[in-house]
Design a protein around this motif. Structure first.
Motif, short mmCIF file in Angstrom:
data_model
loop_
_atom_site.label_atom_id
_atom_site.label_comp_id
_atom_site.label_asym_id
_atom_site.label_seq_id
_atom_site.Cartn_x
_atom_site.Cartn_y
_atom_site.Cartn_z
N LEU A 23 22.66 -14.89 -2.44
CA LEU A 23 21.72 -15.99 -2.16
C LEU A 23 21.28 -15.98 -0.70
N LYS A 24 22.21 -15.71 0.21
CA LYS A 24 21.86 -15.66 1.63
C LYS A 24 20.95 -14.47 1.93
N LEU A 25 21.16 -13.37 1.22
CA LEU A 25 20.26 -12.23 1.40
C LEU A 25 18.86 -12.56 0.91
N LEU A 26 18.76 -13.25 -0.22
CA LEU A 26 17.46 -13.68 -0.72
C LEU A 26 16.79 -14.64 0.27
N GLU A 27 17.58 -15.52 0.85
CA GLU A 27 17.06 -16.43 1.86
C GLU A 27 16.50 -15.65 3.05
N ALA A 28 17.21 -14.60 3.46
CA ALA A 28 16.76 -13.78 4.58
C ALA A 28 15.44 -13.07 4.25
N LEU A 29 15.32 -12.60 3.00
CA LEU A 29 14.07 -11.95 2.59
C LEU A 29 12.91 -12.94 2.66
N GLY A 30 13.17 -14.18 2.25
CA GLY A 30 12.13 -15.19 2.32
C GLY A 30 11.74 -15.53 3.74
N GLU A 31 12.72 -15.68 4.61
CA GLU A 31 12.44 -16.04 6.00
C GLU A 31 11.72 -14.92 6.75
N THR A 32 12.06 -13.68 6.43
CA THR A 32 11.45 -12.55 7.12
C THR A 32 10.20 -12.04 6.39
N GLU A 33 9.94 -12.59 5.21
CA GLU A 33 8.77 -12.19 4.40
C GLU A 33 8.76 -10.69 4.17
N THR A 34 9.90 -10.16 3.72
CA THR A 34 10.03 -8.74 3.44
C THR A 34 10.60 -8.53 2.04
N THR A 35 10.39 -7.34 1.51
CA THR A 35 11.07 -6.95 0.28
C THR A 35 12.48 -6.49 0.65
N LEU A 36 13.32 -6.31 -0.36
CA LEU A 36 14.67 -5.83 -0.10
C LEU A 36 14.63 -4.48 0.60
N GLU A 37 13.77 -3.59 0.11
CA GLU A 37 13.70 -2.26 0.72
C GLU A 37 13.22 -2.33 2.16
N GLU A 38 12.26 -3.20 2.45
CA GLU A 38 11.77 -3.34 3.82
C GLU A 38 12.85 -3.92 4.73
N PHE A 39 13.57 -4.91 4.23
CA PHE A 39 14.61 -5.55 5.03
C PHE A 39 15.73 -4.56 5.34
N VAL A 40 16.22 -3.87 4.32
CA VAL A 40 17.29 -2.90 4.51
C VAL A 40 16.80 -1.71 5.33
N GLY A 41 15.52 -1.38 5.17
CA GLY A 41 14.94 -0.24 5.89
C GLY A 41 14.89 -0.42 7.39
N ARG A 42 15.13 -1.63 7.88
CA ARG A 42 15.19 -1.85 9.32
C ARG A 42 16.39 -1.15 9.95
N ALA A 43 17.44 -0.98 9.16
CA ALA A 43 18.67 -0.37 9.67
C ALA A 43 18.57 1.16 9.57
N PRO A 44 18.99 1.86 10.62
CA PRO A 44 18.96 3.33 10.55
C PRO A 44 19.99 3.87 9.57
N THR A 45 19.76 5.08 9.12
CA THR A 45 20.71 5.75 8.24
C THR A 45 21.14 7.05 8.89
N TYR A 46 22.40 7.37 8.77
CA TYR A 46 22.96 8.56 9.42
C TYR A 46 23.72 9.40 8.40
N PRO A 47 23.76 10.73 8.60
CA PRO A 47 24.51 11.60 7.69
C PRO A 47 26.01 11.28 7.74
N LEU A 48 26.62 11.23 6.58
CA LEU A 48 28.03 10.89 6.45
C LEU A 48 28.76 11.99 5.69
N GLY A 49 29.94 12.35 6.15
CA GLY A 49 30.74 13.34 5.46
C GLY A 49 32.17 12.87 5.29
N ARG A 50 32.81 13.32 4.22
CA ARG A 50 34.21 12.96 3.95
C ARG A 50 34.99 14.21 3.56
#
Length: 214
Positions: A99-126
Motif C-alpha cells: 500500500l505504501k508503494l502504491l501511495e509512492a507511485l501516486g505521489e510521484t505520478e510514476t508507474t511501478l517500472e518508472e519508480f523502480v527504474g530510478r534505482a541503478p542496477t549492477y551485475p551480481l554474482g554468487r
C-alpha cells in the motif's frame, strides 16, 4: 512483498527496495535507512543521493528492526520483501508495504517500472565453496585478517555478518552458510568486468584460507 509489473513480471526486489528507500529519505528530508549486509549498493546510491545514510545489519528482519529503533530510521527492509514502515509500526508487513508503494507511485505520478527504474542496477554474482562446519569459525577469522593479501583497494570492512569488503568498484560478502557445510560468496560490481574480477579475488581468498586449514 514482491512487486509485479503490469506485464506480470516481477521487478528487481533490490531496485524496489533502493527506490523506496530513496523516496522515504526524500520525503523525510534526510534520515537513516537500515538494510542487511547482502543488499545491493543501489540502496546506498539512492539514499545518499537523497541526503540520508545507510546502516547495515546481519541478515534477518529482527536485526533490521532493532537497528531501526536504535537509529530512529525512516525506513528499513531486506530485498526479500520484508519492509518496515516505522511511521505505522515496527514489524515487516507485506500488505502495508504494498500500500505504501502504491501511495509512492501516486505521489510521484510514476508507474511501478518508472519508480523502480530510478534505482541503478549492477551485475551480481554468487559462488559457494565447501567448508566443513568445524572449520567455519577459523576460516572466517582468518579471512577477516588476511583479506588484503588477495583483495586490493578495500575502503571499508564490515564483520557484523561474515566479512563484507567494500571497494570503489563494488563489494564482496563472504559468509558461512547456516545450513550447509559451505562458505558463500556474493559479489556486486559497477560493471560485469568489475564483478568478475572481484569474484575471482574473493574466491581466491577463501580457497587460500581453506587450504591453510586442511
Amino acid at each position: 512483498m514482491m512487486p509485479v509489473g503490469p506485464n506480470g513480471a516481477m521487478v528487481s526486489p533490490d531496485r524496489a527496495l533502493a527506490a523506496y528507500a530513496g523516496y522515504a529519505v526524500e520525503r523525510s528530508g534526510g534520515g537513516v535507512v537500515v538494510t542487511h549486509v547482502g543488499a545491493s549498493m543501489s540502496v546506498d546510491d539512492m539514499v545518499e543521493a537523497a541526503g540520508g545514510r545507510v546502516v547495515r545489519t546481519p541478515v534477518g528482519d529482527a536485526f533490521v528492526t532493532e537497528a531501526m529503533m536504535e537509529h530512529g530510521a525512516v525506513f528499513g527492509g531486506e530485498p526479500v520483501g520484508a519492509w518496515v514502515i516505522p511511521e505505522v509500526h515496527m514489524c515487516p508487513d507485506g500488505v502495508l508495504s504494498a500500500l505504501k508503494l502504491l501511495e509512492a507511485l501516486g505521489e510521484t505520478e510514476t508507474t511501478l517500472e518508472e519508480f523502480v527504474g530510478r534505482a541503478p542496477t549492477y551485475p551480481l554474482g554468487r559462488a559457494k565453496l565447501e567448508c566443513p562446519n568445524a572449520l567455519k569459525g577459523k576460516a572466517m577469522a582468518a579471512i577477516s585478517k588476511r583479506y588484503a593479501d588477495s583483495v586490493k583497494g578495500v575502503r571499508e570492512v564490515s564483520t557484523v555478518d561474515g566479512v563484507r569488503l567494500e571497494l570503489e568498484s563494488g563489494w564482496a560478502l563472504i559468509r558461512p552458510s547456516g545450513t550447509e557445510p559451505l562458505i558463500r560468496v556474493t559479489v556486486e560490481g559497477r560493471s560485469r568486468e568489475d564483478m568478475e574480477a572481484l569474484m575471482e579475488r574473493a574466491k581466491g581468498l577463501v580457497k587460500k584460507v581453506l587450504g591453510g586449514l586442511k
